[in-house]
Design a protein around this motif. Structure first.
Motif, PDB file in Angstrom:
ATOM      1  N   LYS A 244       0.807  -1.218   0.000  1.00  0.00           N
ATOM      2  CA  LYS A 244       0.000   0.000   0.000  1.00  0.00           C
ATOM      3  C   LYS A 244       0.837   1.264   0.000  1.00  0.00           C
ATOM      4  O   LYS A 244       0.414   2.293  -0.535  1.00  0.00           O
ATOM      5  CB  LYS A 244      -0.938  -0.017   1.210  1.00  0.00           C
ATOM      6  N   THR A 290       0.005  13.385  -3.297  1.00  0.00           N
ATOM      7  CA  THR A 290      -0.027  12.683  -2.006  1.00  0.00           C
ATOM      8  C   THR A 290       1.408  12.505  -1.502  1.00  0.00           C
ATOM      9  O   THR A 290       2.342  12.386  -2.291  1.00  0.00           O
ATOM     10  CB  THR A 290      -0.685  11.295  -2.117  1.00  0.00           C
ATOM     11  N   THR A 292       3.525   9.992   1.027  1.00  0.00           N
ATOM     12  CA  THR A 292       3.486   8.735   1.777  1.00  0.00           C
ATOM     13  C   THR A 292       4.788   8.551   2.536  1.00  0.00           C
ATOM     14  O   THR A 292       5.874   8.638   1.948  1.00  0.00           O
ATOM     15  CB  THR A 292       3.272   7.541   0.832  1.00  0.00           C
ATOM     16  N   ARG A 311      -0.209   8.121   4.898  1.00  0.00           N
ATOM     17  CA  ARG A 311      -0.369   8.881   3.655  1.00  0.00           C
ATOM     18  C   ARG A 311      -1.124  10.175   3.957  1.00  0.00           C
ATOM     19  O   ARG A 311      -2.147  10.166   4.646  1.00  0.00           O
ATOM     20  CB  ARG A 311      -1.110   8.054   2.600  1.00  0.00           C
ATOM     21  N   GLN A 320      -4.730  10.994   5.290  1.00  0.00           N
ATOM     22  CA  GLN A 320      -5.690  10.261   4.469  1.00  0.00           C
ATOM     23  C   GLN A 320      -5.864   8.818   4.933  1.00  0.00           C
ATOM     24  O   GLN A 320      -6.978   8.368   5.167  1.00  0.00           O
ATOM     25  CB  GLN A 320      -5.231  10.275   3.000  1.00  0.00           C
ATOM     26  N   GLU A 321      -4.773   8.106   5.043  1.00  0.00           N
ATOM     27  CA  GLU A 321      -4.856   6.701   5.469  1.00  0.00           C
ATOM     28  C   GLU A 321      -3.491   6.255   5.985  1.00  0.00           C
ATOM     29  O   GLU A 321      -2.473   6.906   5.764  1.00  0.00           O
ATOM     30  CB  GLU A 321      -5.292   5.799   4.313  1.00  0.00           C
ATOM     31  N   GLY A 322      -3.489   5.115   6.658  1.00  0.00           N
ATOM     32  CA  GLY A 322      -2.244   4.572   7.176  1.00  0.00           C
ATOM     33  C   GLY A 322      -2.466   3.199   7.759  1.00  0.00           C
ATOM     34  O   GLY A 322      -3.603   2.706   7.833  1.00  0.00           O
ATOM     35  N   GLU A 323      -1.391   2.575   8.171  1.00  0.00           N
ATOM     36  CA  GLU A 323      -1.493   1.234   8.714  1.00  0.00           C
ATOM     37  C   GLU A 323      -0.352   1.038   9.704  1.00  0.00           C
ATOM     38  O   GLU A 323       0.824   1.113   9.342  1.00  0.00           O
ATOM     39  CB  GLU A 323      -1.406   0.193   7.582  1.00  0.00           C
TER      40      GLU A 323
END
Length: 560
Positions: A244, A290, A292, A311, A320-323
């Motif tokens: 990702k 974006t 990251t 991100r 925005q998103e992440g993990e």
């Protein structure tokens, strides 16, 4: 009792079958595996080798936030229209800021990637002598300097044979752990080589299994694509879902200023309580940009592509998103890959990787020589086919085992001896490696009697020359690097000297092995006249008894 006897016979039959499999699985790709193991061993110190091969570049690392700010300024000026930016902040092993960007309109037939290194203090581009450095060994280890994807396929097939050889070897040697504590170098011949092979094999057996299996896992997508093809219509969908942090976001084709990246790096590092290892910017200068951030691989075992990420919107800086908590499957794959690469290893553990991997290289080399030792004992006089196969394998053994080491030394010597401003000099460094290896193979077949002695001596001399030539061509020699605590330069030179001593000892052993048959023959000729004084009746019985009890084997060649 019959059942026990049948069981024992079955086990012995299995071991014999595994012995045959072990022998031929190790031999067929043995020479390729030796080169792969040796270059993979060197690749554990890839950044350090590159630093030694660019002695004019000296820098000290700076914090990631400051480094990323300098990188963004440079890229805003020199690559504002690029499709993607990749920024790697400096570390203790790689003190320069590493950058890679993809131009929007590359030339036909090119991907359009440009690589730049920045001084972490001044922010200016740093240019050293052209060299592939440690990257050559890293790429050769799994690509064999062959066009994509054929080199990777060949390396993967060799890895499969290696895995089969290791497993079959474990089954074959029922006293493998006992033999580990039994090393009898003075025995000579097959027994000494068998003991050495057992010791080197058992010494790092878990490591050898791990490194071979994980190497195959690295190419799982290439080797077993059926599952991916069955689920995904486009391979890019699989890549975006699994990796990702590498997801390519589309542009909106509307100009917009890029957010300052440094504060985002500080935010991510506070969140992870660890370092940022890579920054990727998609579509800089576009409204769809974006940013990251990926956690540094050195903070954990898992490899960077399968590591925690965050991100952000490239214009507003909004998250925005992440993990952070990876799934068990992803963690397992990341750890297996990370264990193979060893990027997480600190200096002490990295040296352990190096030494155990070096034992694996020796395991392959002693296995190849052991094949010759066994076949020579069983060879029948006058068998032309057997004699040809022995000469062929022995020549390949000497030309590869000593030749690859000579090639490595030639690669380093070419780096110092070629003019620093010479265009395409990195190509000539690689040519020096293959030329030395090729000449060693030719020499091994032209001079069958002296090949081991001479080639090992050449390898030792060339390795010893590396720090000497370094002293005459740069100002960062042992006399300077040791007092200054410059352990990258000093460690490299000292390792070359230690390796030269090892191969010098091997060359001496090979010279003794070559002289031993001649001495034995001379001694036998000297004793023949004395035998005439013995009556035939007295001499006949002992001679017959000796002939029936054992077969005298006279070593051939100069295998050490």
């Amino acid at each position: 009792m019959k059942a026990g006897k049948a069981k024992a016979q079955g086990e012995e039959g299995l071991r014999q079958s595994m012995s045959w499999l072990h022998t031929w699985a190790g031999l067929i790709f043995g020479w390729v595996l030796f080169a792969m193991f040796l270059t993979g061993t060197l690749a554990f110190f890839r950044p350090e080798i590159t630093s030694w091969m660019q002695p004019e570049i000296q820098a000290r690392p700076t914090p990631a936030v400051q480094a990323v700010d300098l990188a963004q300024r440079y890229l805003n000026e020199h690559a504002p229209d690029a499709k993607r930016w990749f920024i790697t902040p400096p570390s203790n092993r790689e003190p320069l800021i590493q950058m890679l960007y993809q131009v929007a309109k590359p030339k036909p037939g090119e991907r359009g990637f440009v690589r730049v290194k920045l001084d972490p203090v001044s922010g200016q581009a740093v240019t050293g002598r052209e060299t592939r450095g440690g990257d050559f060994f890293y790429r050769f280890h799994f690509e064999l300097e062959t066009a994509f994807p054929w080199g990777r396929w060949l390396a993967s097939i060799a890895g499969m044979f290696m895995l089969v050889a290791i497993i079959s070897g474990i089954i074959t040697h029922k006293k493998i752990f006992t033999d580990f504590f039994t090393f009898r170098p003075k025995k000579g011949g097959q027994r000494a080589w068998m003991d050495g092979h057992n010791v080197l094999s058992v010494l790092g057996l878990p490591f050898h299994l791990m490194i071979t299996f994980s190497g195959l896992v690295l190419f799982m997508i290439m080797l077993m694509p059926a599952g991916i093809q069955a689920v995904y219509e486009n391979p890019r969908q699989y890549t975006d879902e699994v990796f990702k942090s590498f997801k390519i976001t589309p542009p909106l084709n509307q100009p917009a200023p890029l957010v300052q990246i440094a504060p985002l790096v500080a935010q991510a590092q506070d969140h992870w309580q660890g370092r940022v290892g890579r920054v990727t910017v998609n579509n800089p200068g576009d409204a769809g940009a974006t940013v990251t951030l990926v956690r540094d691989a050195a903070d954990g075992v898992s490899y960077g592509r399968l590591a925690p990420y965050m991100r952000f919107d490239g214009v507003t800086g909004a998250f925005q998103e992440g993990e952070d908590d990876l799934s068990a499957t992803v963690q397992t794959a990341g750890v297996i890959t990370g264990l193979h690469l060893g990027l997480f290893a600190e200096p002490l553990l990295r040296w352990f990787y190096f030494l155990v991997s070096l034992a694996g290289t020796g395991m392959v080399g002693t296995g190849l020589v052991l094949w010759i030792a066994k076949r020579r004992q069983k060879a029948r006089p006058g068998d032309v086919r057997e004699a040809f196969s022995l000469r062929l394998v022995d020549g390949l053994n000497a030309g590869t085992i000593a030749g690859v080491v000579f090639g490595v030394a030639a690669f380093f010597l070419a780096n110092r001896l070629l003019p620093a401003e010479m265009p395409g000099r990195q190509v000539w460094e690689v040519r020096a490696f293959f030329s030395a290896w090729g000449l060693s193979l030719v020499y091994a077949f032209l001079f069958q009697r002296r090949k081991w002695q001479d080639l090992l001596a050449i390898a030792a001399a060339s390795l010893a020359l590396v720090p000497v030539v370094n002293a005459f061509t740069t100002s960062r020699h042992l006399g300077v690097s040791l007092p200054a605590g410059d352990w990258v330069m000093a460690g490299f030179d000292l390792t070359c000297l230690a390796s030269a001593a090892l191969f010098g000892w091997m060359a001496r052993k090979a010279a003794r092995a070559r002289k031993a048959p001649a001495k034995a023959s001379a001694k036998a000729r000297a004793e023949r006249p004395a035998a005439k004084t013995v009556s035939p009746q007295v001499a006949q019985a002992p001679a017959a008894q000796a002939a029936s009890s054992h077969v005298v084997y006279e070593p051939r060649g100069d295998t050490p």
